[in-house]
Write a protein that holds these residues in place. Structure first.
Motif, PDB file in Angstrom:
ATOM      1  N   ILE A  91       3.610  -0.245  10.156  1.00  0.00           N
ATOM      2  CA  ILE A  91       2.432  -0.517   9.325  1.00  0.00           C
ATOM      3  C   ILE A  91       2.232   0.580   8.283  1.00  0.00           C
ATOM      4  N   VAL A  92       2.212   1.832   8.712  1.00  0.00           N
ATOM      5  CA  VAL A  92       1.837   2.922   7.800  1.00  0.00           C
ATOM      6  C   VAL A  92       2.936   3.251   6.795  1.00  0.00           C
ATOM      7  N   ARG A  93       4.194   2.959   7.125  1.00  0.00           N
ATOM      8  CA  ARG A  93       5.280   3.287   6.194  1.00  0.00           C
ATOM      9  C   ARG A  93       5.441   2.252   5.092  1.00  0.00           C
ATOM     10  N   GLN A  94       4.662   1.179   5.137  1.00  0.00           N
ATOM     11  CA  GLN A  94       4.751   0.163   4.089  1.00  0.00           C
ATOM     12  C   GLN A  94       4.150   0.659   2.776  1.00  0.00           C
ATOM     13  N   SER A  95       3.252   1.618   2.856  1.00  0.00           N
ATOM     14  CA  SER A  95       2.663   2.197   1.647  1.00  0.00           C
ATOM     15  C   SER A  95       3.395   3.483   1.293  1.00  0.00           C
ATOM     16  N   LEU A  96       3.232   3.938   0.066  1.00  0.00           N
ATOM     17  CA  LEU A  96       3.921   5.135  -0.414  1.00  0.00           C
ATOM     18  C   LEU A  96       3.412   6.358   0.334  1.00  0.00           C
ATOM     19  N   ALA A  97       4.340   7.157   0.867  1.00  0.00           N
ATOM     20  CA  ALA A  97       3.961   8.365   1.603  1.00  0.00           C
ATOM     21  C   ALA A  97       3.654   9.482   0.611  1.00  0.00           C
ATOM     22  N   VAL A  98       2.374   9.866   0.509  1.00  0.00           N
ATOM     23  CA  VAL A  98       1.951  10.907  -0.433  1.00  0.00           C
ATOM     24  C   VAL A  98       1.009  11.863   0.275  1.00  0.00           C
ATOM     25  N   ASN A  99       1.246  13.163   0.097  1.00  0.00           N
ATOM     26  CA  ASN A  99       0.321  14.193   0.551  1.00  0.00           C
ATOM     27  C   ASN A  99      -0.002  14.086   2.048  1.00  0.00           C
ATOM     28  N   GLY A 100       1.008  13.813   2.837  1.00  0.00           N
ATOM     29  CA  GLY A 100       0.808  13.765   4.280  1.00  0.00           C
ATOM     30  C   GLY A 100       0.119  12.513   4.774  1.00  0.00           C
ATOM     31  N   SER A 101       0.197  11.429   3.983  1.00  0.00           N
ATOM     32  CA  SER A 101      -0.541  10.216   4.347  1.00  0.00           C
ATOM     33  C   SER A 101      -0.031   9.572   5.624  1.00  0.00           C
ATOM     34  N   ILE A 102       1.259   9.684   5.929  1.00  0.00           N
ATOM     35  CA  ILE A 102       1.786   9.081   7.158  1.00  0.00           C
ATOM     36  C   ILE A 102       1.137   9.733   8.374  1.00  0.00           C
ATOM     37  N   TRP A 103       1.028  11.063   8.357  1.00  0.00           N
ATOM     38  CA  TRP A 103       0.384  11.770   9.467  1.00  0.00           C
ATOM     39  C   TRP A 103      -1.055  11.287   9.628  1.00  0.00           C
ATOM     40  N   VAL A 104      -1.790  11.220   8.513  1.00  0.00           N
ATOM     41  CA  VAL A 104      -3.198  10.825   8.550  1.00  0.00           C
ATOM     42  C   VAL A 104      -3.341   9.403   9.084  1.00  0.00           C
ATOM     43  N   GLN A 105      -2.513   8.482   8.571  1.00  0.00           N
ATOM     44  CA  GLN A 105      -2.634   7.086   8.983  1.00  0.00           C
ATOM     45  C   GLN A 105      -2.192   6.879  10.431  1.00  0.00           C
ATOM     46  N   LEU A 106      -1.216   7.652  10.898  1.00  0.00           N
ATOM     47  CA  LEU A 106      -0.830   7.561  12.306  1.00  0.00           C
ATOM     48  C   LEU A 106      -1.970   8.014  13.205  1.00  0.00           C
ATOM     49  N   MET A 107      -2.645   9.081  12.802  1.00  0.00           N
ATOM     50  CA  MET A 107      -3.800   9.561  13.569  1.00  0.00           C
ATOM     51  C   MET A 107      -4.861   8.460  13.683  1.00  0.00           C
ATOM     52  N   GLU A 108      -5.140   7.801  12.544  1.00  0.00           N
ATOM     53  CA  GLU A 108      -6.177   6.777  12.522  1.00  0.00           C
ATOM     54  C   GLU A 108      -5.750   5.525  13.292  1.00  0.00           C
ATOM     55  N   THR A 109      -4.516   5.086  13.067  1.00  0.00           N
ATOM     56  CA  THR A 109      -4.040   3.846  13.686  1.00  0.00           C
ATOM     57  C   THR A 109      -3.919   3.970  15.205  1.00  0.00           C
ATOM     58  N   LEU A 110      -3.409   5.124  15.658  1.00  0.00           N
ATOM     59  CA  LEU A 110      -3.223   5.322  17.095  1.00  0.00           C
ATOM     60  C   LEU A 110      -4.473   5.866  17.773  1.00  0.00           C
ATOM     61  N   ASN A 111      -5.451   6.299  16.955  1.00  0.00           N
ATOM     62  CA  ASN A 111      -6.726   6.803  17.494  1.00  0.00           C
ATOM     63  C   ASN A 111      -6.473   7.903  18.524  1.00  0.00           C
ATOM     64  N   THR A 112      -5.728   8.916  18.099  1.00  0.00           N
ATOM     65  CA  THR A 112      -5.341   9.971  19.029  1.00  0.00           C
ATOM     66  C   THR A 112      -5.597  11.338  18.410  1.00  0.00           C
ATOM     67  N   GLU A 113      -5.375  12.378  19.194  1.00  0.00           N
ATOM     68  CA  GLU A 113      -5.597  13.745  18.741  1.00  0.00           C
ATOM     69  C   GLU A 113      -4.321  14.330  18.153  1.00  0.00           C
TER      70      GLU A 113
END
Length: 544
Positions: A19-41
């Motif tokens: 899901i998160v890699r479908q958008s352009l990875a900019v400024n650490g966005s994959i890390w941020v979106q993984l945190m939000e999607t997985l709802n984890t620390e």
């Protein structure tokens, strides 16, 4: 929609990545979106990425303690993605916005220091390297990550130990077999399967295969179709090993097979590598040399998978490599390095097949050509034409006998006259296991064995070796292998029979005028002198 607050599983992580890699990875966005999607620390995600995918992630505090080995660089020409190579507490990290991109994995395998691992950049971390002056550190100062790394996850350690064990024992392949409740490791030693370690958790089986996929630049989210790749691994001794990877779906998940390719093997033993060293009979080796020294034509090495065809063709090529002629090879993959030889790896994804590569080779002014394997009609046609137009062509074909080889070329649609004119000779070979000298015993042949050997016009040995098994041979009764081969030089009579499409009976009668040259006769002679057993001959060649 956030997933469960429970610790994410491998499947959950893979789904989130899709899901998160479908958008352009900019400024650490994959890390941020993984945190939000997985709802984890953060600490949970950091451990999850390392344990399940072998991908590191540094906190900003960790980043301040890291030394930069190589500053910001483009991952590939025309791409926006950038990377930085770091040294953090003895680990070499290639940090980028999207470490799951194939370009990043390819860069890691080909251009990074040996032992480096991929790392996911967090917000603003890539920008940090543009704003700060960095200190270069020599690569030699960095320790390599190995199976003894105390910071490695259990899955990473499991894979590393399996590879290290295979390399130290001299295995040719490692099989990771996924069962209903566990994953088993098996090794191919001396041509047969031997058991290895196992892990009794089905979830870990998925993680092990995912780890191998990450190393081999494969799609970790694809689990329903076969995948092939390769990567380089470094042993704690410093030796670099290339591994070819095959992933195959099964009813319980996926299985992985790793083929160990020691490219330095022939280079390091360059002066001694020869047909004699490989164990060829003196008479057989002499005929192969004569065929390899001809100015043009085709020399075919044939046998089933794992019969040593590639090693034989390399040894023959090494013996005739005197520096006076241009030698070019096209292989899939390049298994050994040959000094002074232009070696071209097949890359079907980029359009470089055996056929297209062979066409280009002919414009590169070669004298001798090695075609790794003839698999299709187009490659067979070009190889035959090359042999007819003044080149000496070395190649291999998967076939069991001389007649099978001729049948394969007929299936490829090659004209009998062209094949008869181009073909200088065919080497049919097998590898047999040597009986262990520390535990070998002997027995008398049974009545059934005696009748069988006599019906095949074979000499009946007075005593048959028995493979008992001991600590020296891992309880198998065998240690090491040797080659047996029959060589067929195409006589004028045999060429006439080929052109006239004669029967198999006539071809076989002409090819085996000298009964002592038969593969089975040579194998039984080795049983007679105590080198191998009748059971091994039956397994590798067959008493037919």
């Amino acid at each position: 929609m956030p997933l469960s607050k429970l610790t994410p599983t491998l499947e959950m992580l893979n789904q989130a990545l899709v899901i998160v890699r479908q958008s352009l990875a900019v400024n650490g966005s994959i890390w941020v979106q993984l945190m939000e999607t997985l709802n984890t620390e953060e600490i949970v995600l950091q451990k999850l990425l390392m344990d399940l995918h072998g991908v590191a992630s540094l906190t900003d505090q960790d980043l301040g303690q890291a030394s930069v080995l190589q500053g910001r660089q483009k991952i590939s020409i025309g791409a926006d993605d950038e990377y930085v190579i770091l040294n953090h507490l003895g680990k070499v990290l290639l940090i980028t916005e999207d470490p799951w991109k194939s370009d990043a994995a390819m860069l890691l395998a080909r251009s990074s220091p040996i032992g480096a691992i991929l790392a996911l950049a967090r917000p603003h971390q890539m920008a940090h390297f543009a704003q700060n002056q960095v200190v270069k550190v020599q690569t030699s100062e960095v320790s390599t990550i190995s199976s003894s790394d105390p910071h490695s996850s259990p899955v990473v350690t499991f894979v590393d130990h399996a590879i290290a064990k295979a390399y130290e024992d001299g295995a040719s392949d490692i099989h990771f077999e996924t069962g209903r409740y566990r994953i088993d490791v098996k090794y191919r030693l001396d041509g047969v399967m031997a058991p290895g370690v196992k892990m009794e958790t089905p979830v870990v089986a998925e993680e092990v295969v995912s780890r191998i996929k990450v190393l081999a630049q494969l799609d970790i989210t694809e689990r329903r179709r076969p995948q092939d790749g390769r990567f380089r691994w470094q042993h704690s001794s410093g030796d670099n090993i290339d591994l070819r990877v095959s992933i195959m779906p099964s009813i319980f998940g996926e299985d992985a097979v790793l083929r160990l390719l020691d490219k330095a093997q022939l280079r390091q033993s360059e002066e001694s590598m020869s047909l004699d060293v490989l164990g060829f009979d003196e008479k057989v080796a002499k005929i192969i040399r004569e065929l390899a020294e001809r100015p043009h034509g085709m020399l075919l090495i044939t046998g089933p998978t794992g019969s040593g065809k590639t090693t034989t063709v390399y040894a023959a090529l090494t013996e005739v490599n005197n520096g006076l002629e241009k030698i070019i090879t096209i292989e899939d993959p390049v298994e050994y390095e040959l000094p002074g030889v232009l070696q071209i790896p097949v890359n079907e994804q980029k359009g470089l097949t055996f056929a297209t590569g062979l066409r280009s080779i002919l414009r590169h002014d070669p004298d001798k050509i090695l075609v790794g394997e003839i698999r299709d009609a187009e490659t067979a046609e070009i190889a035959v034409q090359s042999a007819l137009t003044g080149h000496l062509v070395f190649t291999t074909v998967h076939a069991n006998s001389l007649l099978d080889v001729l049948g394969r070329f007929q299936h490829f649609g090659i004209e009998p006259f062209a094949l008869a004119s181009a073909l200088n000779g065919v080497v049919v070979q097998r590898l047999l296991r040597k009986v262990c000298k520390h535990c070998v015993q002997s027995r008398l042949p049974t009545d059934e064995e005696t009748q069988k050997l006599k019906s095949l016009d074979l000499e009946v040995p007075q005593h048959l070796p028995v493979a008992m098994g001991c600590s020296h041979c891992r309880q198998t009764g065998y240690k090491g292998r040797f080659v047996v081969a029959e060589v067929h030089q195409l006589s004028d009579r045999l060429r006439d029979l080929l052109v006239h499409k004669s029967s198999i009976t006539e071809l076989k009668k002409e090819a085996y005028i000298d009964n002592s040259s038969r593969l089975l006769v040579q194998a039984i002679n080795n049983v007679q002198n105590g080198t191998t057993t009748l059971e091994e001959v039956s397994r590798a060649i067959g008493l037919v």
